[in-house]
Write a protein that holds these residues in place. Structure first.
Motif, PDB file in Angstrom:
ATOM      1  N   TYR A   1       0.834  -1.198   0.000  1.00 58.22           N
ATOM      2  CA  TYR A   1       0.000   0.000   0.000  1.00 58.22           C
ATOM      3  C   TYR A   1       0.874   1.256   0.000  1.00 58.22           C
ATOM      4  O   TYR A   1       2.040   1.223   0.413  1.00 58.22           O
ATOM      5  CB  TYR A   1      -0.939   0.003   1.212  1.00 58.22           C
ATOM      6  CG  TYR A   1      -1.995  -1.068   1.106  1.00 58.22           C
ATOM      7  CD1 TYR A   1      -3.253  -0.783   0.585  1.00 58.22           C
ATOM      8  CD2 TYR A   1      -1.715  -2.386   1.476  1.00 58.22           C
ATOM      9  CE1 TYR A   1      -4.219  -1.775   0.455  1.00 58.22           C
ATOM     10  CE2 TYR A   1      -2.668  -3.380   1.347  1.00 58.22           C
ATOM     11  CZ  TYR A   1      -3.916  -3.062   0.832  1.00 58.22           C
ATOM     12  OH  TYR A   1      -4.864  -4.049   0.694  1.00 58.22           O
TER      13      TYR A   1
ATOM     14  N   SER B   1       1.346   3.983  -9.458  1.00 56.02           N
ATOM     15  CA  SER B   1       0.151   4.613  -8.889  1.00 56.02           C
ATOM     16  C   SER B   1      -0.620   3.600  -8.065  1.00 56.02           C
ATOM     17  O   SER B   1      -0.571   2.393  -8.319  1.00 56.02           O
ATOM     18  CB  SER B   1      -0.740   5.161 -10.008  1.00 56.02           C
ATOM     19  OG  SER B   1      -1.122   4.120 -10.890  1.00 56.02           O
ATOM     20  N   ALA B   2      -1.319   4.111  -7.066  1.00 54.98           N
ATOM     21  CA  ALA B   2      -2.111   3.253  -6.186  1.00 54.98           C
ATOM     22  C   ALA B   2      -3.576   3.326  -6.569  1.00 54.98           C
ATOM     23  O   ALA B   2      -4.056   4.332  -7.116  1.00 54.98           O
ATOM     24  CB  ALA B   2      -1.917   3.677  -4.731  1.00 54.98           C
ATOM     25  N   GLY B   3      -4.314   2.270  -6.263  1.00 57.44           N
ATOM     26  CA  GLY B   3      -5.742   2.269  -6.495  1.00 57.44           C
ATOM     27  C   GLY B   3      -6.468   3.116  -5.467  1.00 57.44           C
ATOM     28  O   GLY B   3      -5.850   3.733  -4.587  1.00 57.44           O
ATOM     29  N   ASP B   4      -7.772   3.150  -5.565  1.00 51.09           N
ATOM     30  CA  ASP B   4      -8.562   3.959  -4.626  1.00 51.09           C
ATOM     31  C   ASP B   4      -8.358   3.526  -3.179  1.00 51.09           C
ATOM     32  O   ASP B   4      -8.477   4.332  -2.254  1.00 51.09           O
ATOM     33  CB  ASP B   4     -10.051   3.874  -4.986  1.00 51.09           C
ATOM     34  CG  ASP B   4     -10.356   4.531  -6.329  1.00 51.09           C
ATOM     35  OD1 ASP B   4      -9.522   5.362  -6.764  1.00 51.09           O
ATOM     36  OD2 ASP B   4     -11.395   4.207  -6.917  1.00 51.09           O
ATOM     37  N   ASP B   5      -8.048   2.260  -3.003  1.00 56.51           N
ATOM     38  CA  ASP B   5      -7.832   1.751  -1.645  1.00 56.51           C
ATOM     39  C   ASP B   5      -6.366   1.826  -1.208  1.00 56.51           C
ATOM     40  O   ASP B   5      -5.991   1.353  -0.146  1.00 56.51           O
ATOM     41  CB  ASP B   5      -8.309   0.310  -1.528  1.00 56.51           C
ATOM     42  CG  ASP B   5      -7.636  -0.618  -2.545  1.00 56.51           C
ATOM     43  OD1 ASP B   5      -6.819  -0.126  -3.356  1.00 56.51           O
ATOM     44  OD2 ASP B   5      -7.938  -1.829  -2.526  1.00 56.51           O
TER      45      ASP B   5
ATOM     46  N   THR C   1       0.196  -2.504  -7.185  1.00 56.68           N
ATOM     47  CA  THR C   1       0.483  -3.811  -7.777  1.00 56.68           C
ATOM     48  C   THR C   1       1.769  -3.821  -8.585  1.00 56.68           C
ATOM     49  O   THR C   1       2.207  -4.873  -9.025  1.00 56.68           O
ATOM     50  CB  THR C   1      -0.681  -4.239  -8.690  1.00 56.68           C
ATOM     51  OG1 THR C   1      -0.875  -3.237  -9.709  1.00 56.68           O
ATOM     52  CG2 THR C   1      -1.962  -4.404  -7.876  1.00 56.68           C
TER      53      THR C   1
END
Length: 775
Positions: free
Chosen positions: A401, A570-574, A578
C-alpha cells in the motif's frame, strides 16, 4: 585438510547435509521396534545403559522411541528420529513449527549423555527451560539419564546440582552468567559449572545469529549512575529540524547550531569549552534518549522500572539494559529512580560462550536463511528435515500500500472477513505500539481480539493455546521462541507437541473447514527469517492454513534502509499498489537490513576475537592459581624473604591461602581495568581512524596487543607488592594490609546494543548506502 575444507564449503549448498544415512538408521530403528516393545521398563532402561559401552544409533532411536511412547504418550515420527540423528552428528536441524523439535532434541541429548558427554540444552527463557526439563523428565528417567534445569531464581546449590546432571536445561543467559561468576570464584569449591562438553541450542538461529554479539555482563557495586533531570527537561523542549536533526536511519541525532545556542542559553555556559565536555556528553545522551528511544517500541515502563523490549522476540528482554549513561538518561526521561550501575568485572558474548563447547548442535524452524553465518562463525552445517506431513499452507503474495494508514484499513478489513467465516487469525506486528494501535482499530470495528505483547508476556502460553480457536483474533508482537504450538480448534489443556488428531473434543475439523489459521504480518521484519517464523505458525502437521503480509512504502523498514528508492507506480482507490518495481523496493530494503546486520556481526566479532584470546590467557593463569599452588610458588620466587618470614610465623598452609587470594584479586582487578581500557581505546581509535582513513581494527590491535601482554606482568607485580605488605601472628595472617577490596555486591545483566549508534554501526554507516545501490 584446510584447503579441502575451504573447497568443500565453497561448493556445498546451504542445507545440503545428506539425510540418507539418517533415514537408513531410522528405518533400522523401525525394524527393531517390535522387539523393543516386548522389553519391560527395567529391561529397556538396562538396554539404554548398555549403549554407554557401544555405538549403536539405530538401537538408541529404537529405545528412545519406545521410551517416549511409554512415558509421554508420543511415538516419534521417522522424521523426528532423522532430526535426532542430525543433532547427534553435530548439525543444526531445521524442522518446521509443530514437527516435534523438543522431543528430537531430548532424544539427542540422551544420546550424547549415554555416550558419556554432559549436555547443556540452551533455551531462550526460564519458562521453556523448566517446562522442557520437566516434560521430558520421565523419558530421560526411563533411559537412565539424569536431568536438571537452571532458572533466574535458582540458588547456587540448585545450580550446582543441576549442572551435575547428565542433561541440564537452562537459558543461554543463565549459563553465561554462571560462567562469569565462576571466573571470579576464590575457592574451587564455589564453582558450579563443569567443563563444557555439548551445547544443544534451541531456537538456534535466534541465539547464534540475532543474539550472538550481545554481551553478558558481571558488574560490581558502585555509586548510582543517575542522570541530571534538568537535561531531560531541556531536550524535551527542543524542536526537531530547528534545534536537532536525526540521520536517515534514525540511529543518530545531533544538535544544530541553533540547538547548541539554545542549550547554552538555558544552562548559561559555553557548551564546547573544555571544562564543560561532561555537560555536552550528558546533553547529547539525553537527546538520544528523548528522540531515538520510544516508549512501547524500544522499552516499556513496568513497576516503576524501564524494561527493554527485545526486537527479535517482541517481549521484555529480561535482565537487559543499555550502557549505563543511556540507561540513566531514559530513566530520567521517564522521571524514574536510577537503577544501580557499576564497573564491569567481566563479560562474554553469546557467540564466545557457545564457542567454548567442543560439540555444538541446534534446532530451529528457520536456519537455512542464515546457513552461511552458522558455517562462518560456528562451523555448523544445516540439515533440512522434511515435515512428517506435507505443508499445504497457502502463502499469498504481499499486499503493498502507498501509506501506512491505507495498509491498516486493509488489515482490519481482511481480519473482519476471515473472522466472519470463523477462521482464526494471528496478526504479527512490529512493536508494542503498533499492536495496541491495531487492537484499538479492531475494537472500533466491533471485533473481539486478544493482544500478546511485552506488556502481558506472562500470559503468553494461555493466549497462544487459544489462538487457533474458531473465530479467534490474536495480535502478537513476535512469535519467535514462544514455545507453544497453535492447534486448530484451540486446546490449552493439551500437552505440548500433541498432534491434531490426538486432541479429543477440539474444534479442529470445524476450523480446518473454515480454511485453518490465517497469519497476517503487518509489515516485513528486518530479517526474512522472522517473516518465516511468523508464517510457520500456520499449517502445522499438514493442517490447512494461510499467510499474507501487508506492507507499505511508509514502513520503517523502507524509510530506514531504502529511503532513496522511488517509484512512479500509482495506487488504487484503496491505496493498493500492484507494480512489481514497487514491491521490489520492500524486498530490497529487507536485504539491505540483513546485509548491514551481517557486517555488524562480523566487525564486532573481529574485535572480540583478540579480547577472547587475552581472556583465555588470563583464565589459564587464574585456573592454575585457583586449583593449585601457582600463587604460593610465585611469591616464594619473587618475595622469598617475606614468604619465609610469614611461613615461619603462620605456617605454610596459611601463607599459600593468602598468596592465592592476593593473586586472584590482582588478576581480576587487572582484567577489569583492561576491559575499561579497551572500551576507551576502541572509541578513541574509531574517531582517530575516521579522520586519518586508517583501518580501525588494525589500529586497535596495534595498541591492544601490547596492553594485553603487560597485563599478567602487572598483576604479578601488584601481587608481590601486596604480599610484601602482609603481617602475621600466631593467630594467622592479617590480610587488611593487602587491601583486597572486592565489590560489596555483584549483579548480572545483558548490554543491549547501543540503539543510537554503537561503534560498529558508526564505523559501518556508509555501508547502508553501498547496499542500497545493489540490485
Amino acid at each position: 585438510m584446510a584447503l579441502r575444507e575451504r573447497l568443500r564449503r565453497l561448493v556445498q549448498k546451504p542445507g545440503s547435509v545428506d539425510l540418507a544415512p539418517f533415514r537408513a538408521l531410522a528405518d533400522e530403528a523401525g525394524e527393531r521396534e517390535s522387539r523393543v516393545r516386548e522389553l519391560s521398563d527395567g529391561e529397556l532402561t538396562a538396554a539404554a545403559s548398555a549403549l554407554r559401552r557401544k555405538e549403536d544409533l539405530a538401537e538408541l532411536c529404537a529405545l528412545g522411541r519406545e521410551a517416549a511412547r511409554r512415558t509421554l504418550g508420543e511415538r516419534p515420527f521417522d522424521v523426528q528420529l532423522v532430526g535426532t540423528l542430525a543433532l547427534l552428528s553435530g548439525h543444526v536441524a531445521e524442522m518446521a513449527t509443530g514437527e516435534g523439535k523438543t522431543l528430537s532434541g531430548a532424544l539427542a541429548a540422551a544420546g550424547y549423555a549415554l555416550r558419556g558427554r554432559q549436555v547443556h540444552v540452551m533455551s531462550v527463557n526460564d519458562y521453556l527451560a523448566r517446562r522442557d526439563a520437566e516434560w521430558m523428565g520421565p523419558l530421560y528417567a526411563m533411559l537412565g539419564v539424569s536431568v536438571g534445569w537452571v532458572g533466574q531464581s535458582s540458588t547456587p546449590d540448585e545450580r550446582r546440582a543441576a549442572y551435575r546432571a547428565d542433561v541440564t536445561y537452562a537459558p543461554v543467559s543463565e549459563i553465561g552468567f554462571d560462567l562469569l561468576r565462576d571466573r571470579l570464584a576464590t575457592d574451587a569449591g564455589d564453582l558450579v559449572q563443569p567443563e563444557p562438553a555439548v551445547a544443544l541450542i534451541d531456537e538456534a538461529d535466534s541465539v547464534l545469529v540475532d543474539e550472538a554479539m550481545v554481551p553478558l555482563v558481571l558488574a560490581g557495586a558502585a555509586d548510582l549512575d543517575s542522570a541530571d533531570p534538568r537535561y531531560a527537561d531541556l531536550v524535551r523542549r527542543l524542536r526537531p529540524g530547528l534545534h536537532y536533526a536525526a540521520d536517515d536511519e534514525a540511529r543518530n541525532v545531533q544538535l544544530t547550531p541553533a540547538g547548541a545556542h539554545e542549550v547554552e542559553r538555558v544552562l548559561g555556559l559555553d557548551l564546547y569549552a573544555s571544562e564543560h565536555l561532561d555537560t555536552l556528553t550528558a546533553v547529547n545522551v539525553a537527546l538520544h534518549a528523548e528522540v531515538l528511544l520510544h516508549r512501547d517500541v524500544d522499552y516499556l515502563v513496568r513497576d516503576g522500572e524501564v524494561k527493554l523490549i527485545s526486537e527479535s522476540r517482541g517481549r521484555v528482554a529480561l535482565l537487559q539494559r543499555w550502557p549505563d549513561g543511556l540507561q540513566a538518561a531514559v530513566e530520567a526521561k521517564e522521571a524514574l529512580a536510577a537503577s544501580p550501575s557499576g564497573e564491569i568485572l567481566d563479560s562474554i558474548t553469546v557467540q564466545e560462550l557457545v564457542g567454548r563447547y567442543p560439540v555444538r548442535c541446534g534446532m530451529t524452524g528457520t536456519a537455512l536463511a542464515v546457513a552461511g553465518q552458522l558455517t562462518e562463525f560456528y562451523s555448523l552445517q544445516i540439515a533440512v528435515v522434511p515435515p512428517n506431513r506435507a505443508c499445504v499452507r497457502d502463502d499469498e503474495p504481499d499486499r503493498l500500500y502507498a501509506t501506512g494508514a491505507d495498509k491498516e484499513v486493509a488489515i482490519v478489513e481482511a481480519i473482519g472477513a476471515a473472522h466472519a467465516a470463523g477462521r482464526p487469525v494471528l496478526v504479527g506486528t512490529g512493536d508494542v505500539a503498533e499492536s495496541e494501535r491495531l487492537a484499538r482499530r479492531l475494537t472500533r470495528a466491533g471485533l473481539d481480539r486478544v493482544v500478546l505483547n511485552a506488556k502481558n508476556d506472562a500470559e503468553e502460553a494461555a493466549i497462544i493455546a487459544e489462538a487457533g480457536a474458531y473465530g479467534a483474533i490474536t495480535v502478537s508482537t513476535q512469535m519467535a521462541g514462544r514455545g507453544t504450538d497453535i492447534r486448530l480448534g484451540g486446546n490449552p489443556s493439551a500437552p505440548p507437541g500433541t498432534a491434531p488428531a490426538d486432541v479429543e473434543g477440539s474444534d479442529h475439523d470445524r476450523v480446518a473447514e473454515a480454511g485453518g489459521l490465517l497469519v497476517i504480518g503487518t509489515g516485513r521484519y528486518h530479517s526474512s527469517r522472522l517473516d518465516d517464523q511468523l508464517r510457520g505458525r500456520a499449517g502445522r502437521q499438514g493442517d490447512p492454513g494461510g499467510s499474507v503480509f501487508f506492507t507499505s512504502l511508509q514502513d520503517d523498514l523502507v524509510t530506514r534502509f531504502a529511503p532513496d528508492e522511488k517509484t512512479k507506480a500509482s495506487a488504487g482507490d484503496d491505496g493498493l499498489i500492484t507494480d512489481k518495481g514497487a514491491h521490489w523496493i520492500v524486498g530490497h530494503a529487507q536485504r539491505v537490513a540483513e546485509g548491514v546486520d551481517l557486517e555488524l556481526h562480523r566487525n564486532t566479532w573481529r574485535y572480540n576475537q583478540l579480547i577472547g584470546l587475552q581472556r583465555r590467557e588470563v583464565l589459564a593463569e587464574r585456573d592454575a592459581v585457583l586449583r593449585g599452588d601457582a600463587a604460593d610458588r610465585t611469591m616464594a620466587a619473587d618475595a622469598p624473604g617475606k614468604h619465609a618470614e610469614l611461613t615461619k610465623i603462620a605456617g605454610a598452609d596459611a601463607v599459600a591461602a593468602a598468596a592465592r587470594q592476593i593473586v586472584l584479586y590482582q588478576l581480576d582487578r587487572c582484567w577489569s581495568e583492561h576491559l575499561a581500557y579497551l572500551a576507551d581505546l576502541r572509541e578513541g581509535i574509531h574517531l582517530r581512524s575516521l579522520g586519518r582513513g586508517l583501518d580501525p581494527l588494525i589500529e586497535f590491535n596495534r595498541e591492544a596487543v601490547p596492553a594485553g601482554k603487560r597485563l599478567l606482568a602487572d598483576a604479578r607485580k601488584r601481587s608481590v607488592a601486596a604480599f610484601e605488605a602482609l603481617t602475621a601472628s600466631e593467630d594467622g595472617i592479617d590480610m587488611d594490609a593487602a587491601e583486597l577490596k572486592r565489590p560489596s555486591a555483584t549483579w548480572t545483566y545483558l548490554v543491549h546494543d547501543n540503539p543510537f549508534g554503537s561503534l560498529d554501526e558508526r564505523a559501518l554507516r556508509g555501508m547502508i548506502n553501498m547496499f542500497k545501490r545493489r540490485r
